[in-house]
Motif scaffolding. Structure first.
Motif, mmCIF file in Angstrom:
data_model
loop_
_atom_site.group_PDB
_atom_site.id
_atom_site.type_symbol
_atom_site.label_atom_id
_atom_site.label_comp_id
_atom_site.label_asym_id
_atom_site.label_seq_id
_atom_site.Cartn_x
_atom_site.Cartn_y
_atom_site.Cartn_z
ATOM 1 N N VAL A 46 -58.733 -38.539 88.917
ATOM 2 C CA VAL A 46 -57.086 -39.122 88.282
ATOM 3 C C VAL A 46 -56.673 -38.155 87.315
ATOM 4 C CG1 VAL A 46 -56.758 -40.559 86.289
ATOM 5 C CG2 VAL A 46 -58.841 -41.013 87.892
ATOM 6 N N VAL A 47 -57.185 -36.902 86.714
ATOM 7 C CA VAL A 47 -56.731 -35.912 86.015
ATOM 8 C C VAL A 47 -55.533 -34.837 87.215
ATOM 9 C CG1 VAL A 47 -57.199 -33.920 84.897
ATOM 10 C CG2 VAL A 47 -58.585 -35.621 84.888
ATOM 11 N N ARG A 49 -53.968 -35.790 90.176
ATOM 12 C CA ARG A 49 -53.408 -36.523 90.526
ATOM 13 C C ARG A 49 -52.643 -36.670 89.241
ATOM 14 N NH1 ARG A 49 -55.374 -41.511 91.113
ATOM 15 N NH2 ARG A 49 -54.301 -42.828 88.668
ATOM 16 N N GLN A 50 -52.884 -36.937 87.943
ATOM 17 C CA GLN A 50 -51.819 -36.549 86.841
ATOM 18 C C GLN A 50 -51.058 -35.264 86.676
ATOM 19 O OE1 GLN A 50 -54.651 -37.977 83.386
ATOM 20 N NE2 GLN A 50 -53.784 -40.182 83.679
ATOM 21 N N TRP A 51 -51.938 -34.424 87.241
ATOM 22 C CA TRP A 51 -51.406 -33.209 86.246
ATOM 23 C C TRP A 51 -50.146 -33.557 87.701
ATOM 24 C CZ3 TRP A 51 -52.078 -29.402 90.133
ATOM 25 C CH2 TRP A 51 -51.171 -28.041 89.932
ATOM 26 N N ARG A 52 -50.398 -33.897 89.127
ATOM 27 C CA ARG A 52 -50.175 -33.182 89.686
ATOM 28 C C ARG A 52 -48.293 -33.996 89.838
ATOM 29 N NH1 ARG A 52 -53.943 -34.113 94.889
ATOM 30 N NH2 ARG A 52 -54.689 -31.563 94.217
ATOM 31 N N ALA A 53 -48.727 -35.203 88.951
ATOM 32 C CA ALA A 53 -47.278 -36.127 88.798
ATOM 33 C C ALA A 53 -46.474 -35.556 87.712
ATOM 34 C CB ALA A 53 -48.005 -37.563 88.333
ATOM 35 N N ASN A 54 -47.160 -34.929 86.502
ATOM 36 C CA ASN A 54 -46.316 -34.468 85.158
ATOM 37 C C ASN A 54 -45.518 -33.139 86.782
ATOM 38 O OD1 ASN A 54 -47.620 -35.754 83.828
ATOM 39 N ND2 ASN A 54 -49.120 -34.295 82.691
ATOM 40 N N SER A 142 -48.967 -43.490 90.677
ATOM 41 C CA SER A 142 -48.116 -42.241 90.058
ATOM 42 C C SER A 142 -46.395 -42.670 90.329
ATOM 43 C CB SER A 142 -48.314 -40.493 90.366
ATOM 44 O OG SER A 142 -49.763 -40.262 90.513
ATOM 45 N N ASP A 145 -44.622 -43.710 87.195
ATOM 46 C CA ASP A 145 -44.562 -42.978 85.843
ATOM 47 C C ASP A 145 -43.346 -42.105 86.330
ATOM 48 O OD1 ASP A 145 -46.486 -43.304 83.967
ATOM 49 O OD2 ASP A 145 -48.049 -42.164 85.092
ATOM 50 N N SER A 149 -39.648 -40.904 84.424
ATOM 51 C CA SER A 149 -39.936 -40.036 83.648
ATOM 52 C C SER A 149 -38.274 -39.150 84.140
ATOM 53 C CB SER A 149 -40.710 -39.395 83.979
ATOM 54 O OG SER A 149 -42.108 -39.765 82.990
#
Length: 239
Positions: A46-47, A49-54, A142, A145, A149
């Motif tokens: 999860v972390v 995936r969130q980092w890559r999405a950001n 993702s 988001d 964004s």
């Protein structure tokens, strides 16, 4: 008077204190460790995936800004392809550039290619006044988001379409070639069924009549609400 000798009682052997663990205790410990390991792996995923999405989100405005800057004095985006966009520095550290010109590839943080294509009839026959940056292999988790964004960052239009397999581009160059601004606007507000106006690329939501993006409609099963694992996201801009 003689007494018979007393018989000595044999001392009972003392049980040794039990050491180690029983099979049940070991089984419980292994089960607990397994659950903790699975939870830890899921959290790490999860972390990541969130980092890559950001990272993808942070790179979007810079990609579009650089393309628009270079083509600001041109009447159209004629000749704009992926390698040309790489050559003008549109893809920064948020993308991994591989290969050699004229076949360079810009991979997003999820490890899949990003393509740039001209919308050749966007405002009229052979107009070349629009273009689409297509991100492939974006996890469905993702999707919302990234599109929200992107809209907040000033992207003027959005295309979203589920992929048959991760990284298999669903918004095709052939579909983008048929994309028109009118087709993107011809979408009923309020979450009505999406209009497929680009052949191979389904326009899920573009601009509404008031020039606003209907982000809520992107929960459609043909977009971020799909059961497919990944989607292709098209970022549309025009002169």
């Amino acid at each position: 008077m003689l007494y018979p000798p007393r018989l000595k009682k044999k001392a009972r052997p003392q049980r040794k204190a039990q050491s180690g663990f029983t099979i049940v205790e070991l089984s419980v410990a292994v089960a607990i460790a397994g659950v903790m390991l699975i939870s830890a792996i899921a959290l790490v995923q999860v972390v990541l995936r969130q980092w890559r999405a950001n990272d993808v989100v942070s790179g979007i405005p810079r990609v579009l800004a650089q393309i628009d800057k270079i083509y600001a004095r041109a009447n159209d985006y004629g000749g704009l392809v992926t390698d040309a966009a790489i050559g003008i520095g549109a893809f920064d550290g948020s993308f991994d550039i591989t290969g050699a010109a004229p076949n360079r590839v810009a991979n997003n943080r999820f490890g899949f290619a990003t393509a740039v294509d001209v919308a050749t009839i966007f405002t009229g026959p052979a107009s070349n006044t629009g273009y689409v940056v297509t991100l492939t292999g974006i996890p469905t988790a993702s999707c919302a988001d990234i599109v929200s964004s992107a809209a907040a960052a000033g992207v003027r239009g959005l295309l979203v379409q589920p992929e048959a397999a991760a990284g298999t581009r669903a918004i095709t160059a052939a579909g983008i070639a048929t994309l028109t601004r009118a087709g993107m606007q011809a979408v009923v507000p309020g979450g009505a069924a999406p209009v497929a106006a680009t052949g191979g690329a389904a326009v899920v939501r573009g601009h509404l009549a008031n020039e606003a993006l209907d982000i809520v409609a992107l929960t459609s099963t043909r977009a971020c609400g799909t059961n497919n694992n990944t989607v292709s996201i098209g970022l549309v801009n025009w002169k």
